[in-house]
Design a protein around this motif. Structure first.
Motif, PDB file in Angstrom:
ATOM      1  N   THR A   1      -5.342  -6.885  31.347  1.00 58.12           N
ATOM      2  CA  THR A   1      -5.971  -7.931  30.040  1.00 58.12           C
ATOM      3  C   THR A   1      -6.035  -9.432  30.486  1.00 58.12           C
ATOM      4  OG1 THR A   1      -3.654  -8.084  29.402  1.00 58.12           O
ATOM      5  CG2 THR A   1      -4.814  -6.443  28.625  1.00 58.12           C
ATOM      6  N   TYR A   2      -5.204 -10.006  31.689  1.00 60.24           N
ATOM      7  CA  TYR A   2      -5.416 -11.187  32.062  1.00 60.24           C
ATOM      8  C   TYR A   2      -5.200 -11.247  33.418  1.00 60.24           C
ATOM      9  CZ  TYR A   2      -4.185 -16.287  31.685  1.00 60.24           C
ATOM     10  OH  TYR A   2      -4.175 -17.706  31.614  1.00 60.24           O
TER      11      TYR A   2
ATOM     12  N   HIS B   1       3.674  -9.002  31.484  1.00 58.87           N
ATOM     13  CA  HIS B   1       3.357 -10.217  32.464  1.00 58.87           C
ATOM     14  C   HIS B   1       4.085  -9.789  33.665  1.00 58.87           C
ATOM     15  CE1 HIS B   1       2.567 -14.388  33.972  1.00 58.87           C
ATOM     16  NE2 HIS B   1       3.826 -14.297  34.261  1.00 58.87           N
TER      17      HIS B   1
ATOM     18  N   CYS C   1      -0.485 -11.605  36.542  1.00 56.14           N
ATOM     19  CA  CYS C   1      -1.381 -10.987  35.658  1.00 56.14           C
ATOM     20  C   CYS C   1      -0.727 -10.253  34.562  1.00 56.14           C
ATOM     21  CB  CYS C   1      -2.308  -9.823  36.596  1.00 56.14           C
ATOM     22  SG  CYS C   1      -1.426  -8.420  36.862  1.00 56.14           S
ATOM     23  N   ASP C   2      -1.551 -10.038  33.504  1.00 56.59           N
ATOM     24  CA  ASP C   2      -0.858  -9.321  32.189  1.00 56.59           C
ATOM     25  C   ASP C   2      -1.717  -8.030  32.357  1.00 56.59           C
ATOM     26  OD1 ASP C   2       0.080 -11.735  31.954  1.00 56.59           O
ATOM     27  OD2 ASP C   2      -0.386 -11.881  29.966  1.00 56.59           O
TER      28      ASP C   2
ATOM     29  N   GLY D   1      -6.788 -19.100  23.141  1.00 58.38           N
ATOM     30  CA  GLY D   1      -5.621 -18.201  23.970  1.00 58.38           C
ATOM     31  C   GLY D   1      -4.431 -19.328  24.400  1.00 58.38           C
TER      32      GLY D   1
ATOM     33  N   HIS E   1      -0.358 -17.814  36.696  1.00 58.32           N
ATOM     34  CA  HIS E   1      -1.828 -17.082  36.719  1.00 58.32           C
ATOM     35  C   HIS E   1      -2.895 -18.177  37.376  1.00 58.32           C
ATOM     36  CE1 HIS E   1      -1.473 -13.766  33.676  1.00 58.32           C
ATOM     37  NE2 HIS E   1      -0.580 -14.685  33.083  1.00 58.32           N
TER      38      HIS E   1
ATOM     39  N   LEU F   1      -9.329 -21.961  27.138  1.00 58.36           N
ATOM     40  CA  LEU F   1      -7.963 -21.276  26.495  1.00 58.36           C
ATOM     41  C   LEU F   1      -7.580 -22.406  25.497  1.00 58.36           C
ATOM     42  CD1 LEU F   1      -6.711 -19.363  29.258  1.00 58.36           C
ATOM     43  CD2 LEU F   1      -7.617 -18.299  27.194  1.00 58.36           C
TER      44      LEU F   1
ATOM     45  N   ILE G   1      -1.770 -20.506  27.523  1.00 62.98           N
ATOM     46  CA  ILE G   1      -1.341 -20.685  29.068  1.00 62.98           C
ATOM     47  C   ILE G   1      -0.420 -21.687  29.224  1.00 62.98           C
ATOM     48  CG2 ILE G   1      -3.346 -22.313  29.361  1.00 62.98           C
ATOM     49  CD1 ILE G   1      -3.669 -20.901  32.272  1.00 62.98           C
TER      50      ILE G   1
ATOM     51  N   CYS H   1      -6.648 -17.161  36.319  1.00 57.95           N
ATOM     52  CA  CYS H   1      -6.990 -18.401  35.270  1.00 57.95           C
ATOM     53  C   CYS H   1      -7.481 -19.511  36.110  1.00 57.95           C
ATOM     54  CB  CYS H   1      -5.706 -18.892  34.524  1.00 57.95           C
ATOM     55  SG  CYS H   1      -6.497 -20.159  33.229  1.00 57.95           S
TER      56      CYS H   1
ATOM     57  N   THR I   1     -10.477 -11.309  30.852  1.00 53.94           N
ATOM     58  CA  THR I   1     -10.056 -11.961  29.550  1.00 53.94           C
ATOM     59  C   THR I   1     -11.330 -11.827  28.510  1.00 53.94           C
ATOM     60  OG1 THR I   1     -10.583 -14.064  30.093  1.00 53.94           O
ATOM     61  CG2 THR I   1      -8.395 -13.340  30.654  1.00 53.94           C
TER      62      THR I   1
END
Length: 193
Positions: free
Chosen positions: A65-66, A159, A118-119, A89, A98, A77, A91, A69, A19
């Motif tokens: 991209t993500y 996502h 994930c993304d 960000g 995540h 974030l 979330i 977390c 990220t």
């Protein structure tokens, strides 16, 4: 640096450090899971979802991209950049998966749905076409969010999550970020067949 393969293509390090927020605050964030079950969930996401996607579209076309977390990343974030005043960000740990199987201070899972998410983007293919493929080959996803395109027409990431539930919940989002089923009708129909 933690080098652990979590699938055919990705390492745990890549999955946890992809990220922009992590990159910006790397010296202040522990990006890795604390719960071994989170690593197992991330491996399952790679095995059943990401590996087949990358097999089909190619590693060079795949952009994560993500990924995971961590609680540290979550904290950053939720903060605003001190220079710009813009939030780092977004979330929704109680729903988006995540945070995988991480446990909060109260001893409860951040996301009771468990699994991992994930993304990602496929750089050479429109996101709606990637979703067409995911549904046509019946990948066992739990949730899939289609964010559509930006005002300039570029695709936004997809996502996707995996858990034992295989709910195949599919959502699109309005330009204001509100979840909707509108625009997903053909995919919903294909999932049921």
């Amino acid at each position: 640096m933690l080098i652990m393969e979590i699938g055919k293509y990705l390492s745990l390090e890549h999955f946890c450090t992809c990220t922009k927020t992590y990159t910006k605050y790397a010296d202040q964030i522990d990006p890795y899971p604390q719960n071994l079950d989170s690593i197992v969930a991330i491996q399952a996401l790679n095995t059943y979802i990401l590996d087949p996607i990358i097999d089909h579209f190619g590693y060079d076309n795949f952009q994560l991209t993500y990924g995971f977390c961590s609680p540290d990343l979550k904290r950053f974030l939720n903060q605003k950049d001190p220079k710009t005043g813009v939030k780092n960000g977004r979330i929704d740990p109680s729903r988006d998966q995540h945070m995988a199987h991480e446990i909060n201070r109260n001893g409860k899972y951040y996301c009771s749905r468990l699994g991992a998410a994930c993304d990602f983007l496929i750089l050479t293919v429109k996101s709606n076409e990637v979703i067409d493929w995911i549904i046509s080959v019946k990948l066992p996803f739990d949730s899939l969010y289609y964010y559509g395109q930006t005002a300039s027409g570029s695709d936004r990431p997809i996502h996707i999550s995996y858990s034992r539930q295989h709910k195949k919940a599919l959502w699109a989002f309005t330009t204001k970020g509100t979840p909707t089923r509108k625009g997903t009708e053909k995919w919903q129909k294909a999932i049921k067949n």
